[in-house]
Design a protein around this motif. Structure first.
Motif, mmCIF file in Angstrom:
data_model
loop_
_atom_site.group_PDB
_atom_site.id
_atom_site.type_symbol
_atom_site.label_atom_id
_atom_site.label_comp_id
_atom_site.label_asym_id
_atom_site.label_seq_id
_atom_site.Cartn_x
_atom_site.Cartn_y
_atom_site.Cartn_z
ATOM 1 N N ALA A 189 0.830 -1.203 0.000
ATOM 2 C CA ALA A 189 0.000 0.000 0.000
ATOM 3 C C ALA A 189 0.866 1.255 0.000
ATOM 4 N N THR A 190 1.965 1.216 0.753
ATOM 5 C CA THR A 190 2.879 2.369 0.786
ATOM 6 C C THR A 190 3.565 2.552 -0.558
ATOM 7 N N ARG A 212 16.309 0.892 -9.299
ATOM 8 C CA ARG A 212 15.076 1.639 -8.997
ATOM 9 C C ARG A 212 14.429 1.124 -7.714
ATOM 10 N N MET A 213 14.470 -0.181 -7.547
ATOM 11 C CA MET A 213 13.909 -0.760 -6.328
ATOM 12 C C MET A 213 14.722 -0.334 -5.104
ATOM 13 N N LEU A 214 16.049 -0.276 -5.272
ATOM 14 C CA LEU A 214 16.929 0.033 -4.149
ATOM 15 C C LEU A 214 16.913 1.508 -3.782
ATOM 16 N N TYR A 215 16.852 2.388 -4.796
ATOM 17 C CA TYR A 215 17.008 3.823 -4.546
ATOM 18 C C TYR A 215 15.706 4.623 -4.616
ATOM 19 N N VAL A 216 14.622 3.986 -5.084
ATOM 20 C CA VAL A 216 13.336 4.687 -5.143
ATOM 21 C C VAL A 216 12.300 3.978 -4.255
ATOM 22 N N PRO A 219 13.583 3.519 -0.214
ATOM 23 C CA PRO A 219 13.505 4.743 0.606
ATOM 24 C C PRO A 219 12.073 5.180 0.896
ATOM 25 N N GLY A 220 11.148 4.883 -0.028
ATOM 26 C CA GLY A 220 9.750 5.224 0.217
ATOM 27 C C GLY A 220 9.127 4.401 1.333
ATOM 28 N N LEU A 221 9.721 3.242 1.620
ATOM 29 C CA LEU A 221 9.206 2.379 2.675
ATOM 30 C C LEU A 221 9.814 2.663 4.045
ATOM 31 N N VAL A 222 10.898 3.420 4.073
ATOM 32 C CA VAL A 222 11.636 3.604 5.322
ATOM 33 C C VAL A 222 10.762 4.128 6.469
#
Length: 307
Positions: A189-190, A212-216, A219-222
């Motif tokens: 959901a996030t 993209r998974m690592l850097y976008v 970080p959005g899940l942090v």
């Protein structure tokens, strides 16, 4: 008086406008009032030698005797150690799995295949804990499927759940299987709220899917990861009683007996209500202290916290 009147008018309008939502809230409020807050009045028996025939008013006051007896008793270290180890293992191995699953599912391009993967990963959560533990007990028997597999490699057959050294791995791995998919929902959901423009900009800059998974994505899940981690650490001494109770036996007490199962045996099986309540209060106080410390450390280190 004017601000109070304005506040009351605003609240009244709010209740009228969202009356159906508040009606839906009533059963939840009643549940917590009856089963969570009302019983808190009974914690006073932790400081008494409580006798049901005498009641709370007539029972003898003993102060902190039960707390001292527990902390100086022969089982305190074993119980705290087992509870901490099981929870630490869950944090180390089970907590990251839903995050990884969410990141991987988010990368699936085919919507139909993505829905199938999500459905399959969610299904174990809906299996009753009693049924799941029953299956695990059956599979771990000396003639169970796990031993059939191990026998192919020359491993001697044994009741795996009767082996104290295997209880914690079996507990953690079965928990991952049952809850990892369901736990990934909040992270998916996030991820859905992340601006697609960030992915497009990363692609233009030459980032591959993993980058993209690592850097976008990550970080959005942090922020949500930190909140979930703080809440998990705050319950580090609260391992699920039901699952341990259904899986452990006197043969595995050395590694499987935890605070909640000990409270059950002392409070209900042995009718030592005051002692069991004292152990429960000790457990809750330590959890609260750990939660406050975890929240403080997170706020200082990452500027993300519960409060």
């Amino acid at each position: 008086m004017v601000p109070k009147q304005k506040t009351w008018v605003r609240l009244k309008k709010n209740f009228i406008r969202y009356r159906y939502i508040y009606l839906m809230l009533i059963p939840i409020v009643i549940y917590y009032a009856v089963f969570c807050y009302a019983p808190m009045g009974g914690v006073v028996i932790a400081f008494q030698n409580f006798k049901p025939a005498l009641g709370i008013a007539g029972s003898e006051w003993v102060g902190f005797k039960h707390f001292v007896d527990f902390l100086t008793g022969p089982y305190a270290w074993r119980l705290i150690r087992n509870t901490l180890l099981i929870n630490v293992l869950q944090i180390l191995f089970a907590f990251p799995v839903p995050i990884i699953i969410a990141l991987l599912i988010n990368e699936i391009q085919c919507k139909k295949y993505k829905k199938v993967v999500q459905t399959i990963s969610y299904m174990p959560h809906f299996i009753s804990l009693v049924v799941m533990c029953g299956l695990l007990v059956t599979f771990c028997r000396s003639d169970g499927i796990f031993n059939d597999f191990l026998a192919l490699f020359g491993v001697e057959r044994q009741n795996l759940l009767a082996n104290a050294g295997l209880f914690r791995p079996l507990y953690v791995l079965s928990g991952i299987w049952q809850e990892a998919g369901w736990g990934s929902i909040i992270y998916l959901a996030t991820l859905s709220t992340i601006d697609p423009g960030l992915y497009e900009a990363a692609t233009i800059d030459g980032a591959n899917r993993f980058q993209r998974m690592l850097y976008v994505s990550f970080p959005g899940l942090v922020p949500i990861i930190i909140v979930q981690l703080i809440m998990r650490i705050g319950n580090i001494l609260t391992t699920g009683f039901e699952k341990v109770f259904l899986l452990y036996s006197p043969l595995t007490y050395d590694t499987a007996d935890i605070i909640s199962t000990y409270i059950y045996r002392q409070g209900l099986e042995l009718s030592n209500y005051s002692y069991g309540t004292a152990v429960g209060i000790f457990n809750s106080i330590v959890n609260l202290i750990i939660l406050i410390l975890a929240n403080y450390i997170s706020r200082r280190a990452t500027e993300e916290s519960l409060w």
